[in-house]
Design an enzyme around this catalytic site. Structure first.
Site, PDB file in Angstrom:
ATOM      1  N   ALA A 145       0.860  -1.142   0.055  1.00  0.00           N
ATOM      2  CA  ALA A 145       0.079  -0.017  -0.043  1.00  0.00           C
ATOM      3  C   ALA A 145       0.837   1.276  -0.126  1.00  0.00           C
ATOM      4  O   ALA A 145       0.299   2.364   0.027  1.00  0.00           O
ATOM      5  CB  ALA A 145      -0.952   0.020   1.220  1.00  0.00           C
ATOM      6  N   SER A 160      -2.364 -10.321 -13.672  1.00  0.00           N
ATOM      7  CA  SER A 160      -1.886  -9.384 -14.657  1.00  0.00           C
ATOM      8  C   SER A 160      -2.407  -9.908 -15.844  1.00  0.00           C
ATOM      9  O   SER A 160      -2.481 -11.294 -15.900  1.00  0.00           O
ATOM     10  CB  SER A 160      -0.367  -9.234 -14.411  1.00  0.00           C
ATOM     11  OG  SER A 160       0.094  -8.581 -15.637  1.00  0.00           O
ATOM     12  N   TYR A 188       8.539 -13.161 -14.727  1.00  0.00           N
ATOM     13  CA  TYR A 188       7.302 -12.245 -14.032  1.00  0.00           C
ATOM     14  C   TYR A 188       6.028 -12.962 -14.509  1.00  0.00           C
ATOM     15  O   TYR A 188       5.145 -13.052 -13.918  1.00  0.00           O
ATOM     16  CB  TYR A 188       7.715 -10.877 -14.847  1.00  0.00           C
ATOM     17  CG  TYR A 188       6.277 -10.048 -14.223  1.00  0.00           C
ATOM     18  CD1 TYR A 188       6.177  -9.600 -12.944  1.00  0.00           C
ATOM     19  CD2 TYR A 188       5.628  -9.380 -15.351  1.00  0.00           C
ATOM     20  CE1 TYR A 188       4.854  -8.966 -12.618  1.00  0.00           C
ATOM     21  CE2 TYR A 188       4.251  -8.799 -14.647  1.00  0.00           C
ATOM     22  CZ  TYR A 188       4.161  -8.403 -13.399  1.00  0.00           C
ATOM     23  OH  TYR A 188       3.133  -7.907 -12.827  1.00  0.00           O
ATOM     24  N   THR A 225       2.127   3.402 -12.743  1.00  0.00           N
ATOM     25  CA  THR A 225       2.596   3.507 -11.232  1.00  0.00           C
ATOM     26  C   THR A 225       4.074   3.641 -11.344  1.00  0.00           C
ATOM     27  O   THR A 225       4.649   3.730 -12.166  1.00  0.00           O
ATOM     28  CB  THR A 225       2.193   2.066 -10.481  1.00  0.00           C
ATOM     29  OG1 THR A 225       2.594   1.074 -11.046  1.00  0.00           O
ATOM     30  CG2 THR A 225       0.424   2.205 -10.631  1.00  0.00           C
TER      31      THR A 225
END
Ligand code: NDP
Ligand code: 8X3
Length: 252
Positions: A10, A140, A153, A188
């Site tokens: 967070a 994802s 990943y 992000t």
């Protein structure tokens, strides 16, 4: 009365926006990550502009002992977790398999897979005892189609997908919902982390189209928790309108 929402990762990106969205909607949030200063700042901000409370737990999700100690340290008034958002994660490096750094691989496996497992294992006894709860795992589009230089990943996010499916089956008899939200490209700190601080390369990832924002993803995660108790969103893929899947982008 507000629900208790436990959010991993967070301190930035999706997790921060998810904490803000739930808090703005009247829920209390347990905000976690390694960067304590960021979490303290977020707590202050949430508590000054909403009626909700925030509890900071700073720990490294790769460390099994720290994860269990953090959950065990919850004060009684914070223990009845209604929603667990397994969001903490990262991509480290974007290289062909033969060029990739094995330290990067281990970091992704330890965070995206093992960290999610540790935290879920620590929190589920609370949900099982209450016969209620909702686990939301952040996957994802990389879980849906693997791409060049995405090797480990993509594999970690495929693992999140599989783990979520099996969790859903195993939790069925206990009334616990399991949802997986799979975002596409979102601006992000993700690409800065993946590309190890190379600002130009990170910026290029989002060039020529409007990517998702952290707030877009937070809105969808929040929505998953607003449905009646007999309704569960199992698997949800969210991309920018200019992205069809891992490969196809409309860039101008
Ligand atoms: P950010 O880099 O902005 O946020 C990642 C968060 O994960 C941070 O709060 C970070 O906290 C936390 N985290 C990372 N490693 C650890 C660790 N070892 N222990 C505890 N917390 C950790 O990226 P996003 O918000 O974009 O990413 C969130 C999730 O969404 C990840 O799982 C990512 O794989 C996934 N995702 C991202 C997409 C994107 O395009 N952005 C698209 C699809 C999925 P701290 O550093 O303080 O520990
Ligand atoms: C993050 C999105 O496209 O970099 O999971 O894999 S992508």
């Amino acid at each position: 009365m507000g629900r208790i929402i436990f959010i991993s990762g967070a301190s930035s990106g999706f997790g921060k926006a998810i904490a803000e969205k739930f808090a703005e909607s009247g829920d209390n949030v347990i905000i976690t990550g390694r960067r304590k200063d960021r979490l303290e700042k977020l707590k202050k901000d949430i508590e000054s502009r909403t009626q909700s409370k925030a509890l900071v737990l700073a720990f490294d999700i790769q460390n099994r002992k720290s994860v269990f100690e953090a959950v065990a340290s919850l004060p009684p008034e914070w223990r009845d977790i209604d929603v667990l958002v397994n969001n903490a994660g990262l991509a480290a490096g974007r290289d062909h398999f033969h060029d990739a750094d094995m330290e990067d691989w281990e970091k992704m496996i330890d965070t995206n897979i093992k960290g999610l497992l540790y935290l879920s294992k620590a929190v589920t006894p609370i949900m099982l005892a209450r016969k209620s709860g909702h686990i939301i795992n952040i996957g994802s589009t990389a879980a849906k189609e693997v791409y060049e230089k995405g090797n480990v990943y993509c594999a970690t996010k495929s693992a999140v997908d599989s783990i979520s499916q099996s969790m859903r089956i195993d939790m069925l008899q206990h009334g616990i919902k399991v949802s997986t939200v799979h975002p596409g490209a979102a601006e992000t700190e993700f690409s800065m982390v993946r590309l190890k601080g190379d600002q130009a390369k990170a910026k290029a990832v989002y060039e020529g189209f409007k990517p998702l924002s952290a707030e877009d993803v937070a809105q969808v995660v929040y929505f998953c928790t607003t449905l009646p108790s007999h309704v569960c969103i199992n698997d949800l893929v969210i991309t920018a309108t200019a992205q069809a899947n891992s490969f196809y982008f409309h860039r101008i």
